[in-house]
Scaffold this motif. Structure first.
Motif, PDB file in Angstrom:
ATOM      1  N   GLN A 135     -11.990  -3.935  -8.197  1.00 19.14           N
ATOM      2  CA  GLN A 135     -12.484  -3.186  -7.400  1.00 19.14           C
ATOM      3  C   GLN A 135     -12.782  -3.774  -6.107  1.00 19.14           C
ATOM      4  OE1 GLN A 135     -15.015   0.146  -8.555  1.00 19.14           O
ATOM      5  NE2 GLN A 135     -16.243   0.090  -6.580  1.00 19.14           N
ATOM      6  N   VAL A 136     -12.568  -3.183  -4.803  1.00 15.43           N
ATOM      7  CA  VAL A 136     -12.868  -3.950  -3.637  1.00 15.43           C
ATOM      8  C   VAL A 136     -13.557  -2.856  -2.809  1.00 15.43           C
ATOM      9  CG1 VAL A 136     -10.917  -5.756  -3.778  1.00 15.43           C
ATOM     10  CG2 VAL A 136     -10.663  -3.243  -2.855  1.00 15.43           C
ATOM     11  N   ALA A 137     -14.211  -3.351  -1.747  1.00 20.08           N
ATOM     12  CA  ALA A 137     -15.107  -2.644  -0.898  1.00 20.08           C
ATOM     13  C   ALA A 137     -14.124  -1.523   0.029  1.00 20.08           C
ATOM     14  CB  ALA A 137     -16.008  -3.352   0.148  1.00 20.08           C
ATOM     15  N   ALA A 138     -13.082  -2.134   0.425  1.00 25.17           N
ATOM     16  CA  ALA A 138     -12.106  -1.311   1.421  1.00 25.17           C
ATOM     17  C   ALA A 138     -10.878  -2.099   1.299  1.00 25.17           C
ATOM     18  CB  ALA A 138     -12.666  -1.201   2.741  1.00 25.17           C
ATOM     19  N   LEU A 139      -9.641  -1.350   1.497  1.00 21.23           N
ATOM     20  CA  LEU A 139      -8.376  -1.571   1.798  1.00 21.23           C
ATOM     21  C   LEU A 139      -7.891  -1.526   3.220  1.00 21.23           C
ATOM     22  CD1 LEU A 139      -7.218  -0.899  -1.929  1.00 21.23           C
ATOM     23  CD2 LEU A 139      -7.324  -3.379  -0.862  1.00 21.23           C
ATOM     24  N   PRO A 140      -6.758  -2.116   3.590  1.00 20.96           N
ATOM     25  CA  PRO A 140      -6.174  -1.618   4.868  1.00 20.96           C
ATOM     26  C   PRO A 140      -5.739  -0.092   4.959  1.00 20.96           C
ATOM     27  CG  PRO A 140      -5.230  -3.820   4.188  1.00 20.96           C
ATOM     28  CD  PRO A 140      -5.911  -3.200   2.841  1.00 20.96           C
ATOM     29  N   LYS A 141      -5.951   0.200   6.085  1.00 14.63           N
ATOM     30  CA  LYS A 141      -5.740   1.802   6.581  1.00 14.63           C
ATOM     31  C   LYS A 141      -6.623   2.655   5.786  1.00 14.63           C
ATOM     32  CE  LYS A 141      -2.606   0.302   9.628  1.00 14.63           C
ATOM     33  NZ  LYS A 141      -2.984   0.543  10.971  1.00 14.63           N
ATOM     34  N   GLY A 142      -7.689   2.380   5.175  1.00 16.38           N
ATOM     35  CA  GLY A 142      -8.270   3.276   4.019  1.00 16.38           C
ATOM     36  C   GLY A 142      -7.749   3.564   2.941  1.00 16.38           C
ATOM     37  N   VAL A 143      -6.584   2.900   2.570  1.00 12.36           N
ATOM     38  CA  VAL A 143      -5.950   3.317   1.112  1.00 12.36           C
ATOM     39  C   VAL A 143      -6.905   3.002  -0.001  1.00 12.36           C
ATOM     40  CG1 VAL A 143      -3.554   3.217   2.505  1.00 12.36           C
ATOM     41  CG2 VAL A 143      -4.524   1.227   0.933  1.00 12.36           C
ATOM     42  N   PRO A 144      -6.670   3.715  -1.238  1.00  9.04           N
ATOM     43  CA  PRO A 144      -7.239   3.403  -2.382  1.00  9.04           C
ATOM     44  C   PRO A 144      -6.729   2.370  -3.312  1.00  9.04           C
ATOM     45  CG  PRO A 144      -5.889   5.407  -2.674  1.00  9.04           C
ATOM     46  CD  PRO A 144      -5.756   4.971  -1.334  1.00  9.04           C
ATOM     47  N   ILE A 151       0.866  -1.225  -0.039  1.00  7.49           N
ATOM     48  CA  ILE A 151      -0.127   0.040   0.190  1.00  7.49           C
ATOM     49  C   ILE A 151       0.984   1.236  -0.080  1.00  7.49           C
ATOM     50  CG2 ILE A 151      -2.088  -1.126   1.103  1.00  7.49           C
ATOM     51  CD1 ILE A 151      -1.155  -0.126   3.767  1.00  7.49           C
ATOM     52  N   PRO A 152       0.373   2.252  -0.403  1.00  6.09           N
ATOM     53  CA  PRO A 152       1.185   3.592  -0.468  1.00  6.09           C
ATOM     54  C   PRO A 152       1.854   4.213   0.815  1.00  6.09           C
ATOM     55  CG  PRO A 152      -1.106   3.941  -0.702  1.00  6.09           C
ATOM     56  CD  PRO A 152      -1.018   2.825  -0.588  1.00  6.09           C
ATOM     57  N   PHE A 153       2.278   3.231   1.620  1.00  2.35           N
ATOM     58  CA  PHE A 153       3.249   3.752   3.036  1.00  2.35           C
ATOM     59  C   PHE A 153       4.540   4.399   2.585  1.00  2.35           C
ATOM     60  CE2 PHE A 153       0.746   1.870   6.390  1.00  2.35           C
ATOM     61  CZ  PHE A 153      -0.496   2.480   6.368  1.00  2.35           C
ATOM     62  N   ILE A 154       5.259   5.286   3.102  1.00  3.05           N
ATOM     63  CA  ILE A 154       6.641   5.567   2.893  1.00  3.05           C
ATOM     64  C   ILE A 154       7.307   4.700   3.945  1.00  3.05           C
ATOM     65  CG2 ILE A 154       8.122   7.468   3.435  1.00  3.05           C
ATOM     66  CD1 ILE A 154       5.501   9.331   2.987  1.00  3.05           C
ATOM     67  N   PRO A 155       8.275   4.119   3.401  1.00  2.00           N
ATOM     68  CA  PRO A 155       9.361   3.030   4.373  1.00  2.00           C
ATOM     69  C   PRO A 155       9.932   4.114   5.371  1.00  2.00           C
ATOM     70  CG  PRO A 155       9.750   2.765   2.020  1.00  2.00           C
ATOM     71  CD  PRO A 155       8.798   3.975   1.968  1.00  2.00           C
ATOM     72  N   GLY A 156      10.037   3.433   6.681  1.00  4.68           N
ATOM     73  CA  GLY A 156      10.495   4.186   7.666  1.00  4.68           C
ATOM     74  C   GLY A 156       9.452   4.769   8.538  1.00  4.68           C
ATOM     75  N   THR A 157       8.763   5.544   7.891  1.00  3.41           N
ATOM     76  CA  THR A 157       7.640   6.354   8.410  1.00  3.41           C
ATOM     77  C   THR A 157       6.433   5.597   8.865  1.00  3.41           C
ATOM     78  OG1 THR A 157       6.734   7.731   6.796  1.00  3.41           O
ATOM     79  CG2 THR A 157       8.551   8.554   7.790  1.00  3.41           C
ATOM     80  N   ASN A 169      -1.074  -8.138  -9.239  1.00  6.16           N
ATOM     81  CA  ASN A 169      -2.699  -7.929  -8.865  1.00  6.16           C
ATOM     82  C   ASN A 169      -2.840  -6.764  -8.290  1.00  6.16           C
ATOM     83  OD1 ASN A 169      -3.461 -10.674  -9.649  1.00  6.16           O
ATOM     84  ND2 ASN A 169      -2.584 -11.574  -7.811  1.00  6.16           N
ATOM     85  N   ILE A 170      -3.719  -6.201  -8.827  1.00  6.88           N
ATOM     86  CA  ILE A 170      -4.001  -4.651  -8.244  1.00  6.88           C
ATOM     87  C   ILE A 170      -5.661  -4.698  -7.704  1.00  6.88           C
ATOM     88  CG2 ILE A 170      -4.505  -2.120  -9.080  1.00  6.88           C
ATOM     89  CD1 ILE A 170      -2.485  -2.999 -11.460  1.00  6.88           C
ATOM     90  N   SER A 171      -5.754  -3.982  -6.893  1.00  7.72           N
ATOM     91  CA  SER A 171      -6.992  -3.832  -6.073  1.00  7.72           C
ATOM     92  C   SER A 171      -7.254  -2.246  -5.894  1.00  7.72           C
ATOM     93  CB  SER A 171      -7.113  -4.619  -4.532  1.00  7.72           C
ATOM     94  OG  SER A 171      -7.009  -5.860  -5.002  1.00  7.72           O
TER      95      SER A 171
END
Length: 127
Positions: A109-118, A35-41, A78-80
């Motif tokens: 398309q999925v209903a939701a992803l972890p941490k609310g990411v798109p 998911i779109p998290f920044i490594p480290g932070t 695989n893209i969600s």
């Protein structure tokens, strides 16, 4: 004797659950959904779906490299997405990371992803 090994790198976000960033079995690498998290932070990257998708592919690239591979070794992606209206933007970003022949791919398309990411993307490499 096991032929599988966990792959972990500090250049990608740490797992947020009981899983490895990737697992290498023989010459195949299974990279967990990123998911779109920044490594480290471990914070969500700011910006639109394009910026977020770039972060996801950067995370995937770091894990692929830690496993000894590159995107040229990708055989399946695989893209969600939480909104299929983002499909074109995600395609444009993906195209900038890969060369032909492109890997096989699924996008749902999925209903939701972890941490609310798109967006979340997972990948399989064959080295």
């Amino acid at each position: 004797m096991s032929n599988k090994a966990a792959i972990n790198t500090s250049n990608a976000p740490a797992a947020i659950g009981p899983y490895s960033q990737a697992v290498k079995a023989d010459n195949t690498v299974y990279i967990s959904g990123q998911i779109p998290f920044i490594p480290g932070t471990m914070e969500l990257v700011e910006g639109d779906i394009t910026a977020q998708t770039r972060q996801v592919f950067d995370n995937l690239k770091a894990i692929a490299e830690a496993a000894g591979g590159t995107f040229k070794d990708a055989v399946k992606v695989n893209i969600s997405l939480t909104d299929l209206n983002d499909f074109s933007a995600v395609n444009q970003v993906m195209e900038s990371y890969f060369e032909q022949p492109y890997p096989a791919r699924a996008c749902v398309q999925v209903a939701a992803l972890p941490k609310g990411v798109p967006v979340e993307i997972e990948m399989i490499l064959v080295l």
